[in-house]
Design a protein around this motif. Structure first.
Motif, PDB file in Angstrom:
ATOM      1  N   ARG A  72       0.833  -1.201   0.000  1.00  0.00           N
ATOM      2  CA  ARG A  72       0.000   0.000   0.000  1.00  0.00           C
ATOM      3  C   ARG A  72       0.868   1.251   0.000  1.00  0.00           C
ATOM      4  NH1 ARG A  72      -3.427  -0.199   5.120  1.00  0.00           N
ATOM      5  NH2 ARG A  72      -3.970   1.854   4.378  1.00  0.00           N
ATOM      6  N   PHE A  75       0.884   6.411   4.314  1.00  0.00           N
ATOM      7  CA  PHE A  75      -0.008   7.449   4.811  1.00  0.00           C
ATOM      8  C   PHE A  75       0.759   8.760   4.752  1.00  0.00           C
ATOM      9  CE2 PHE A  75      -1.526   3.742   7.379  1.00  0.00           C
ATOM     10  CZ  PHE A  75      -2.839   3.729   6.934  1.00  0.00           C
ATOM     11  N   PRO A  98       2.062   1.859   6.184  1.00  0.00           N
ATOM     12  CA  PRO A  98       1.122   1.083   6.993  1.00  0.00           C
ATOM     13  C   PRO A  98       1.738  -0.253   7.404  1.00  0.00           C
ATOM     14  CG  PRO A  98       0.472   1.033   4.682  1.00  0.00           C
ATOM     15  CD  PRO A  98       1.650   1.957   4.780  1.00  0.00           C
ATOM     16  N   ASN A 102      -5.301  -3.407   5.605  1.00  0.00           N
ATOM     17  CA  ASN A 102      -6.496  -2.588   5.437  1.00  0.00           C
ATOM     18  C   ASN A 102      -6.681  -1.773   6.708  1.00  0.00           C
ATOM     19  OD1 ASN A 102      -8.828  -1.542   4.326  1.00  0.00           O
ATOM     20  ND2 ASN A 102     -10.080  -3.328   4.834  1.00  0.00           N
ATOM     21  N   SER A 103      -6.373  -0.480   6.635  1.00  0.00           N
ATOM     22  CA  SER A 103      -6.386   0.336   7.844  1.00  0.00           C
ATOM     23  C   SER A 103      -6.513   1.809   7.505  1.00  0.00           C
ATOM     24  CB  SER A 103      -5.105   0.100   8.641  1.00  0.00           C
ATOM     25  OG  SER A 103      -3.980   0.477   7.864  1.00  0.00           O
ATOM     26  N   GLU A 104      -6.699   2.604   8.543  1.00  0.00           N
ATOM     27  CA  GLU A 104      -6.704   4.054   8.425  1.00  0.00           C
ATOM     28  C   GLU A 104      -5.899   4.615   9.582  1.00  0.00           C
ATOM     29  OE1 GLU A 104     -10.698   5.542   8.829  1.00  0.00           O
ATOM     30  OE2 GLU A 104     -10.973   4.635  10.793  1.00  0.00           O
ATOM     31  N   LEU A 105      -5.455   5.874   9.436  1.00  0.00           N
ATOM     32  CA  LEU A 105      -4.745   6.538  10.524  1.00  0.00           C
ATOM     33  C   LEU A 105      -5.716   7.411  11.301  1.00  0.00           C
ATOM     34  CD1 LEU A 105      -1.231   7.814   9.421  1.00  0.00           C
ATOM     35  CD2 LEU A 105      -1.823   5.826  10.770  1.00  0.00           C
ATOM     36  N   VAL A 106      -5.493   7.459  12.608  1.00  0.00           N
ATOM     37  CA  VAL A 106      -6.260   8.326  13.492  1.00  0.00           C
ATOM     38  C   VAL A 106      -5.243   9.129  14.292  1.00  0.00           C
ATOM     39  CG1 VAL A 106      -7.918   8.404  15.396  1.00  0.00           C
ATOM     40  CG2 VAL A 106      -8.109   6.604  13.651  1.00  0.00           C
ATOM     41  N   ASP A 141      -6.589  -0.448  18.201  1.00  0.00           N
ATOM     42  CA  ASP A 141      -5.753   0.500  17.458  1.00  0.00           C
ATOM     43  C   ASP A 141      -4.288   0.266  17.804  1.00  0.00           C
ATOM     44  OD1 ASP A 141      -8.052   1.672  16.451  1.00  0.00           O
ATOM     45  OD2 ASP A 141      -7.839   3.544  17.580  1.00  0.00           O
ATOM     46  N   GLU A 189      -2.857   3.490  14.092  1.00  0.00           N
ATOM     47  CA  GLU A 189      -3.313   2.835  12.879  1.00  0.00           C
ATOM     48  C   GLU A 189      -4.461   1.924  13.287  1.00  0.00           C
ATOM     49  OE1 GLU A 189      -1.685   0.205   9.081  1.00  0.00           O
ATOM     50  OE2 GLU A 189      -0.252   1.130  10.478  1.00  0.00           O
ATOM     51  N   ARG A 190      -5.611   2.142  12.659  1.00  0.00           N
ATOM     52  CA  ARG A 190      -6.834   1.409  13.015  1.00  0.00           C
ATOM     53  C   ARG A 190      -7.169   0.386  11.940  1.00  0.00           C
ATOM     54  NH1 ARG A 190     -11.364   5.176  14.726  1.00  0.00           N
ATOM     55  NH2 ARG A 190     -10.111   5.044  16.635  1.00  0.00           N
ATOM     56  N   LEU A 192      -9.395  -1.858   9.606  1.00  0.00           N
ATOM     57  CA  LEU A 192     -10.749  -1.693   9.045  1.00  0.00           C
ATOM     58  C   LEU A 192     -11.410  -3.047   8.822  1.00  0.00           C
ATOM     59  CD1 LEU A 192     -10.124   1.159   6.462  1.00  0.00           C
ATOM     60  CD2 LEU A 192     -11.144   1.338   8.724  1.00  0.00           C
TER      61      LEU A 192
END
Length: 192
Positions: A72, A75, A98, A102-106, A141, A189-190, A192
């Protein structure tokens, strides 16, 4: 949606420009070697010597392990560095590979003092949140980065790279105290 913010005085700094150019052109292994040398050198210099941290933009160093786990894109994000009173430090611009597929940053900010429920997770090899927090972190997280202070110089501490040394992670977290800043920034890093 990555955005570039004016760096003000930092962008005009010759060292900043040189270090930024190095990070943009270098391989991950060359960057890791430089980071190790700088960490060892910084550890050997007393805080009173005025040792300045590297500019914040290139602090997110990628590892071959993180790259091997996922193909990927990194970020890219920025945040205002916590300040104390009227002392304005600037904006941190960060690129972070990452560790999950499969994740997103918070990005979470807390006024100091703060509380965080997280501990090392043997299965993932990361520091993981164990209790939902008031400002947005959730169970599961991964704590990836935190602001830290060396004297009055801010930096970003890579928690993922140091997750096997939880005492060092805690030491980085507690450098965020009211003598140097009013807030702490935590990057999670969360999955998904």
């Amino acid at each position: 949606d990555p955005r570039t913010y004016p760096q003000g005085q930092l962008a005009n700094n010759k060292m900043y420009k040189a270090v930024s150019a190095f990070f943009e052109k270098s391989s991950p292994s060359a960057i890791m070697k430089l980071a190790t040398i700088l960490f060892v050198a910084a550890s050997a210099v007393p805080a009173a010597s005025g040792f300045a941290q590297l500019p914040l933009r290139p602090t997110a160093l990628s590892t071959t392990t993180a790259r091997a786990q996922t193909e990927r894109a990194e970020f890219e994000f920025s945040f205002e560095i916590p300040k104390k009173g009227i002392a304005d430090v600037g904006t941190a611009e960060v690129r972070l590979p990452p560790v999950l597929e499969n994740s997103e940053l918070v990005v979470v900010r807390y006024d100091l003092p703060f509380g965080l429920s997280a501990e090392p997770d043997a299965a993932s090899g990361q520091v993981v949140v164990t209790k939902d927090g008031a400002n947005g972190e959730k169970v599961g997280d991964i704590l990836r980065q935190t602001t830290y202070w060396r004297g009055r110089e801010p930096g970003l501490f890579d928690v993922s790279k140091n997750a096997d040394n939880f005492d060092l992670v805690v030491q980085a977290l507690v450098t965020n105290d009211l003598s140097v800043a009013d807030e702490i920034v935590l990057v999670f890093e969360r999955p998904l």
